[in-house]
Design an enzyme around this catalytic site. Structure first.
Site, PDB file in Angstrom:
ATOM      1  CE  LYS A 194     -84.449  16.078   8.677  1.00 29.73           C
ATOM      2  NZ  LYS A 194     -84.414  16.960   7.529  1.00 29.73           N
ATOM      3  CE1 TYR A 215     -85.995  25.358  11.124  1.00 25.41           C
ATOM      4  CE2 TYR A 215     -85.821  23.084  10.404  1.00 25.41           C
ATOM      5  CZ  TYR A 215     -86.410  24.324  10.301  1.00 25.41           C
ATOM      6  OH  TYR A 215     -87.419  24.535   9.381  1.00 25.41           O
ATOM      7  CG  ASP A 262     -86.531  17.569  16.756  1.00 26.68           C
ATOM      8  OD1 ASP A 262     -86.802  16.545  16.094  1.00 26.68           O
ATOM      9  OD2 ASP A 262     -86.552  18.718  16.289  1.00 26.68           O
TER      10      ASP A 262
HETATM   11  N1  PMP Z   1     -86.444  18.836  13.646  1.00 21.92           N
HETATM   12  C1  PMP Z   1     -85.202  18.618  13.183  1.00 21.92           C
HETATM   13  C2  PMP Z   1     -84.131  18.150  14.125  1.00 21.92           C
HETATM   14  C3  PMP Z   1     -84.913  18.807  11.833  1.00 21.92           C
HETATM   15  O1  PMP Z   1     -83.684  18.591  11.384  1.00 21.92           O
HETATM   16  C4  PMP Z   1     -85.958  19.235  10.973  1.00 21.92           C
HETATM   17  C5  PMP Z   1     -85.732  19.449   9.486  1.00 21.92           C
HETATM   18  N2  PMP Z   1     -84.455  19.512   9.049  1.00 21.92           N
HETATM   19  C6  PMP Z   1     -87.230  19.448  11.506  1.00 21.92           C
HETATM   20  C7  PMP Z   1     -87.442  19.235  12.850  1.00 21.92           C
HETATM   21  C8  PMP Z   1     -88.353  19.894  10.644  1.00 21.92           C
HETATM   22  O2  PMP Z   1     -88.764  18.840   9.817  1.00 21.92           O
HETATM   23  P1  PMP Z   1     -89.548  19.125   8.464  1.00 21.92           P
HETATM   24  O3  PMP Z   1     -88.603  19.824   7.537  1.00 21.92           O
HETATM   25  O4  PMP Z   1     -89.981  17.769   8.001  1.00 21.92           O
HETATM   26  O5  PMP Z   1     -90.731  19.975   8.802  1.00 21.92           O
END
Ligand code: PMP
Length: 421
Positions: free
Chosen positions: A265, A142, A237
């Site tokens: 995060k 994701y 990511d």
């Molecule tokens: N990339 C990863 C690996 C994530 O785990 C997440 C959110 N859980 C995101 C992108 C998206 O981040 P956000 O919820 O801050 O938009």
């Protein structure tokens, strides 16, 4: 009726589904979510004064507990000086330097406000820098809720993605190719067929959104070689694993250096801040230096930057050692014994998942074969024992670096009881 249930009823009238992000609604596990009133250190209290040991940590964004004194102080001091200028500040330079110093691949970095934004911008940059359109992603990874990456795979080795949600044009999803995670042969196949059209490959180097699944040996190295050979960019990511599994993130832990890295995060210290960065020659394509447009009114927001600096400052090598030890204790005292009950797990440092299936999964299709009913029972039982876990088998559990020996004992004992009941 509890205060949480009353709030949920009110919320459902004015907020779709009563929540501002779907997983908070507990759909995968049933029941109603507690509304959180406050947090302090590793503990959360709901509106009805029930206390929980927090193993969600705002989905990984709170490594050093809630209301961390140094972070609160930094935010307060920054707020007193003004909360947003939309202009350059000294502190954002310090944060960019702190990120470049820590993350091996990052020579230059741009700040934005969410992980979704970070990956969206990284994908545009990869396309703009290479002059190619196709993006390869891994089934079950994701990367946020934007059109290019919110796509699922059909069956088969390499699938042109179908939209993961109504509202995403099929023509947009068709620019994304989805292959299984941890399957280098599938990546080789997709490059053999489309190599000269692939702008970049994006993946979570440690998957955290199909449960915690580490890369199999040689996988990241193989992707690195493949993308280099074809002139495509490798994008890690690290929104979830970044700054958690090592000071320099997963790329330091595994010794594989991508071209671009997305962060979120932890890097925001619990405030809305994220980032993407990488090779200077690639980042040079961004406006105002280059033609690839990217912008944000609140990018580098002073409060968020203050929280970020106060968080990264506290993440010393000693903290990483202690964090690893907390994870190891939970593994030895809970996860390994749980395998005797037909369960399996993966752990990388302070992120882990207990899978309700006998063999540890290495990709999304395998996670889908978990006993979701048994997971839901375990989740509810843990909640009743005062342990706040992510409400889905497809999520990673996060431990706070602040957990004391007593907290760890309480967690292990509560998890054991939850598994029995
Ligand atoms: N990339 C990863 C690996 C994530 O785990 C997440 C959110 N859980 C995101 C992108 C998206 O981040 P956000 O919820 O801050 O938009």
């Amino acid at each position: 009726m509890s205060r949480s249930d009353a709030l949920l009823s009110r919320a459902q009238k004015v907020i779709p589904g009563g929540v501002n992000s779907p997983v908070r609604a507990f759909k995968a596990v049933g029941g109603k979510p507690p509304f959180i009133a406050k947090g302090q250190g590793v503990t959360l209290w709901d509106e009805d004064d029930a206390a929980y040991l927090d193993c969600v940590c705002s989905w990984g964004a709170m490594p050093l507990g809630h209301a961390n004194p140094a972070v609160v102080k930094a935010i307060e001091e920054s707020a007193a000086l003004g909360t947003s200028f939309g202009a350059p500040t000294a502190r954002e330079v310090m944060l960019a330097e702190a990120i470049c110093d820590r993350v091996p691949s990052v020579e230059q970095v741009r700040l934005c406000s969410s992980g979704t934004e970070a990956t969206m911008h990284a994908v545009r940059l990869a396309r703009g820098a290479t002059g190619r359109d196709l993006i390869v992603k891994m089934d079950g990874c994701y990367h946020g809720a934007h059109d290019a990456l919110l796509v699922g795979a059909g069956s088969g080795v390499a699938t042109f993605a179908i939209p993961g949600s109504p509202g995403i044009p099929a023509s947009v999803a068709a620019q994304t190719l989805v292959i299984p995670f941890n399957d280098l042969a599938a990546a080789e196949e997709v490059f053999a067929a489309h190599g000269e059209k692939i702008a970049g490959v994006i993946l979570e180097p440690i998957a955290g959104n199909m449960g915690c699944i580490p890369p199999v040996e040689g996988y990241l190295e193989g992707l690195r070689a493949l993308t280099s050979k074809h002139g495509s960019l490798l994008i890690f990511d690290e929104v979830m694993c970044g700054f958690r599994v090592a000071r320099g993130s997963a790329q330091e832990r595994y010794g594989v250096i991508p071209d671009l890295t997305t962060m979120g995060k932890i890097v925001g210290g619990g405030l809305p801040l994220a980032a993407f960065g990488g090779r200077a020659d690639v980042m040079d394509h961004l406006a105002p230096k280059g033609p690839v447009y990217q912008a944000g009114t609140l990018s580098g927001n002073p409060l968020a930057v203050a929280a970020a600096l106060a968080t990264l400052d506290q993440l010393t090598p000693e903290v990483y050692d202690r964090w690893e030890e907390i994870g190891r204790t939970v593994e030895e005292e809970f996860l390994i014994p749980a395998t005797k009950q037909g369960l399996s797990y993966h752990r990388v440092g302070s992120m882990w998942t207990l899978f309700f299936k006998d063999e540890a999964p290495h990709n999304f299709a395998s996670v889908q074969r978990c006993d979701m009913g048994r997971f839901a029972k375990f989740f509810q039982s843990a909640l009743n024992h005062g342990i706040y876990l992510p409400a889905s088998q497809y999520e990673a559990i996060f431990l706070s670096a602040l957990m004391t020996k007593e907290d760890t004992e309480q967690l292990v004992s509560g998890l054991r009881k939850s598994l029995r009941s």
